[in-house]
Design a protein around this motif. Structure first.
Motif, short mmCIF file in Angstrom:
data_model
loop_
_atom_site.label_atom_id
_atom_site.label_comp_id
_atom_site.label_asym_id
_atom_site.label_seq_id
_atom_site.Cartn_x
_atom_site.Cartn_y
_atom_site.Cartn_z
N LEU A 2 0.82 -1.22 0.00
CA LEU A 2 0.00 0.00 0.00
C LEU A 2 0.85 1.27 0.00
CD1 LEU A 2 -3.17 -0.87 2.10
CD2 LEU A 2 -2.90 -0.76 -0.38
N ILE A 54 -0.83 6.65 1.78
CA ILE A 54 -2.21 6.38 2.21
C ILE A 54 -2.29 6.59 3.72
CG2 ILE A 54 -4.00 4.60 2.40
CD1 ILE A 54 -3.45 5.25 -0.50
N LEU A 103 -8.07 6.22 5.52
CA LEU A 103 -8.49 5.70 4.23
C LEU A 103 -8.34 4.18 4.18
CD1 LEU A 103 -7.11 8.39 1.72
CD2 LEU A 103 -9.28 8.34 2.94
N SER A 118 -11.08 2.63 6.31
CA SER A 118 -12.37 2.67 5.61
C SER A 118 -12.44 1.58 4.55
CB SER A 118 -12.55 4.04 4.94
OG SER A 118 -12.50 5.06 5.91
N ALA A 119 -11.33 1.33 3.87
CA ALA A 119 -11.28 0.25 2.88
C ALA A 119 -11.46 -1.10 3.57
CB ALA A 119 -9.96 0.31 2.10
N SER A 121 -17.63 3.98 3.62
CA SER A 121 -17.14 5.27 3.14
C SER A 121 -17.14 6.31 4.25
CB SER A 121 -18.03 5.79 2.00
OG SER A 121 -17.79 5.09 0.82
N LEU A 122 -16.12 7.17 4.25
CA LEU A 122 -16.07 8.29 5.18
C LEU A 122 -17.17 9.31 4.87
CD1 LEU A 122 -12.22 8.70 5.10
CD2 LEU A 122 -13.54 8.17 7.16
N THR A 123 -17.45 9.47 3.58
CA THR A 123 -18.53 10.35 3.15
C THR A 123 -19.57 9.49 2.45
OG1 THR A 123 -17.38 10.78 1.07
CG2 THR A 123 -17.04 12.37 2.84
N ASP A 143 -9.39 8.60 -3.77
CA ASP A 143 -9.67 7.46 -2.88
C ASP A 143 -11.15 7.11 -2.97
OD1 ASP A 143 -8.81 5.73 -0.44
OD2 ASP A 143 -10.68 6.69 0.17
N PRO A 144 -11.47 5.82 -3.04
CA PRO A 144 -12.89 5.46 -3.22
C PRO A 144 -13.78 5.88 -2.05
CG PRO A 144 -11.45 3.55 -3.61
CD PRO A 144 -10.60 4.64 -3.05
N MET A 145 -13.22 5.95 -0.82
CA MET A 145 -14.04 6.14 0.38
C MET A 145 -14.19 7.60 0.79
SD MET A 145 -14.60 3.09 0.38
CE MET A 145 -15.28 2.13 1.74
N LEU A 146 -13.63 8.51 0.02
CA LEU A 146 -13.67 9.94 0.34
C LEU A 146 -14.19 10.68 -0.90
CD1 LEU A 146 -12.95 12.04 2.53
CD2 LEU A 146 -10.67 12.17 1.52
N PHE A 147 -15.43 11.10 -0.87
CA PHE A 147 -16.08 11.76 -2.00
C PHE A 147 -16.07 10.89 -3.25
CE2 PHE A 147 -13.96 15.36 0.37
CZ PHE A 147 -15.06 15.63 1.14
N ARG A 160 -18.20 8.29 -3.74
CA ARG A 160 -19.51 7.65 -3.89
C ARG A 160 -19.37 6.14 -4.03
NH1 ARG A 160 -23.29 11.32 -7.62
NH2 ARG A 160 -24.72 9.69 -7.01
N ALA A 161 -18.35 5.59 -3.38
CA ALA A 161 -18.14 4.15 -3.43
C ALA A 161 -19.29 3.41 -2.77
CB ALA A 161 -16.83 3.78 -2.74
N GLN A 162 -19.89 4.04 -1.73
CA GLN A 162 -20.91 3.32 -0.96
C GLN A 162 -22.05 2.84 -1.86
OE1 GLN A 162 -19.90 3.00 2.39
NE2 GLN A 162 -21.22 1.24 2.07
N GLU A 163 -22.43 3.66 -2.82
CA GLU A 163 -23.54 3.27 -3.70
C GLU A 163 -23.16 2.07 -4.55
OE1 GLU A 163 -25.12 7.00 -5.56
OE2 GLU A 163 -24.00 7.94 -3.92
N LEU A 190 -20.78 -0.16 -3.73
CA LEU A 190 -20.62 -1.29 -2.80
C LEU A 190 -21.97 -1.91 -2.45
CD1 LEU A 190 -17.94 0.20 -0.38
CD2 LEU A 190 -17.61 -1.66 -2.02
N ILE A 237 -11.63 -3.37 -1.48
CA ILE A 237 -11.31 -1.97 -1.72
C ILE A 237 -9.82 -1.74 -1.53
CG2 ILE A 237 -11.80 0.40 -0.99
CD1 ILE A 237 -14.43 -1.00 0.27
N VAL A 238 -9.22 -1.04 -2.46
CA VAL A 238 -7.82 -0.64 -2.34
C VAL A 238 -7.79 0.87 -2.25
CG1 VAL A 238 -5.54 -0.70 -3.42
CG2 VAL A 238 -7.11 -2.63 -3.73
N PRO A 239 -7.29 1.41 -1.14
CA PRO A 239 -7.32 2.87 -0.97
C PRO A 239 -6.42 3.58 -1.98
CG PRO A 239 -6.07 1.84 0.82
CD PRO A 239 -6.69 0.73 0.03
#
Lengths: 246, 246
Positions: free
Chosen positions: A16, A115, A119, A122-123, A128-130, B88-92, B94-97, B99, B111-113
């Motif tokens: 990573l 990284i 982050l 969260s992975a 997701s953080l957001t 990064d997928p988990m910060l803005f 929209r990965a949650q949708e 996932l 998930i790979v950050p």
């Protein structure tokens, strides 16, 4: 004069680190590394002189002056010097002090981002953080608890953010919970603690703010972060379901 | 059934993806990528079927449902599917949708950050987001300006944080400046705008909050972030010095 590459090693897992970071390690003559850097990552640079500048056993301020000196000495001695720091150098990495020391010594520094633990956690957790409609911002902070004028400066930004991540705070869980409850945070606010994000021995626990003080007595073996916010509500519900079944 | 790897491509530069992300790209059968992913990064996966799911030309909500469907279709067709997202997928991201859609379809996701733009911009600028005694926390947010009940929800957390980074806000600079000034932020608060962080055509500008509205009319060619806080005071001073000399 050498260029020092200040490289973020990332959260722990050797793969990573960024591709750029790996390549610079492979070409380095000397590598100064932190206590948070995993031994597996140093396998990228078997050719390099390895210098352990871990801070765990010394007073932080003395240690930082010592690291600055080691860094400048290495840059004068070796053409390709890497300073490898856990996580990202520009976020709780105290890189600024090393950058300033290098600049004063007339040494060029180039920074390779890494990284950051939040982050990676969260992975690992798959959360997701957001999240649209639920969390539009995230705060990364350290919780300084204790005496002094600025002791509770961290509370207000944590309360104002949709999601908050506290680095290095689990041992102070009881004081953190108390400060957040006194600040008006709901006692059923979901919290996720992630230890050793990205590593094989990674662990995570979901709980409410009211339950957080118990974490202060846990025997953690690695760095842990404390994540706070409604995005962790489903993880909390899963934990409570498992408890109900057990 | 395949595992889909949701990978953060990082800020743009092809070598700022993680080593794990690069290796998974090298082994992928199909890669679904965003508008923010640079063509150079796709050179890691010449063997893969490339599927452009960039959102720039479609309505966001329609586009997201379409991406979810493409992702599920690909996972049913190919053994090794990568979903490559800018940053990064988990910060803005929209990965949650995505996932949630994958989970509903019974497809495993890993998930790979990735390096988020704020970290890359900080590395480019050589300025830490946090700095001892000056900035102990940092907020990452998006500024939604305009009408509606939640239109100014972003202001309070930005005001409470020591350093704040607004993603994707430069076009709304005038409205952002107005909201922050009305919220009580000092008009001489330093701001750093970084466009195309990590790329060869990266650009940065330091200014005060009072000067921020001018940025609304700039012709930016790539994604830009807006960084706010006292850590940018020296960068601002340098800019003002250059202006005085010119």
């Amino acid at each position: 004069m050498a260029t020092v590459h200040l490289i973020g090693a990332g959260p722990g897992a050797a793969d990573l680190i960024t591709v750029r970071g790996m390549r610079l390690l492979q070409q380095a003559d000397a590598v100064l590394y932190d206590a948070l850097v995993q031994p597996e990552m140093l396998a990228y640079c078997p050719q390099a002189v390895l210098i352990d500048v871990g801070k765990r056993c010394a007073k932080a301020s003395t240690a930082q002056r010592f690291i600055n000196k080691m860094l400048i000495d290495a840059a004068r001695k070796y053409p390709r010097v890497v300073r490898l720091k856990g996580g990202d150098p520009m976020l709780f990495g105290r890189a600024q002090e090393e950058l300033d020391a290098l600049a004063e010594a007339g040494i060029t520094a180039e920074i390779v981002p890494g990284i950051t633990a939040a982050l990676a956690a969260s992975a690992d957790a798959g959360i997701s953080l957001t999240s649209r409609g639920l969390a539009r911002n995230v705060l990364f902070a350290t919780a300084r608890v204790g005496e002094g004028e600025h002791a509770s400066d961290w509370v207000k930004p944590v309360l104002a953010a949709d999601t908050a991540v506290l680095y290095m705070g689990v041992k102070q869980s009881a004081a953190i919970a108390q400060a957040l409850l006194e600040g008006g945070m709901a006692s059923n606010t979901p919290i996720l603690i992630v230890e050793n994000a990205s590593l094989p021995n990674s662990r995570e626990w979901a709980m409410t703010l009211a339950e957080l003080p118990q974490a202060a007595s846990w025997e953690l073996v690695g760095p842990a972060i404390l994540m706070i916010g409604e995005v962790y509500r489903p993880a909390l519900a899963q934990t409570e379901q498992r408890r109900a079944v057990a």
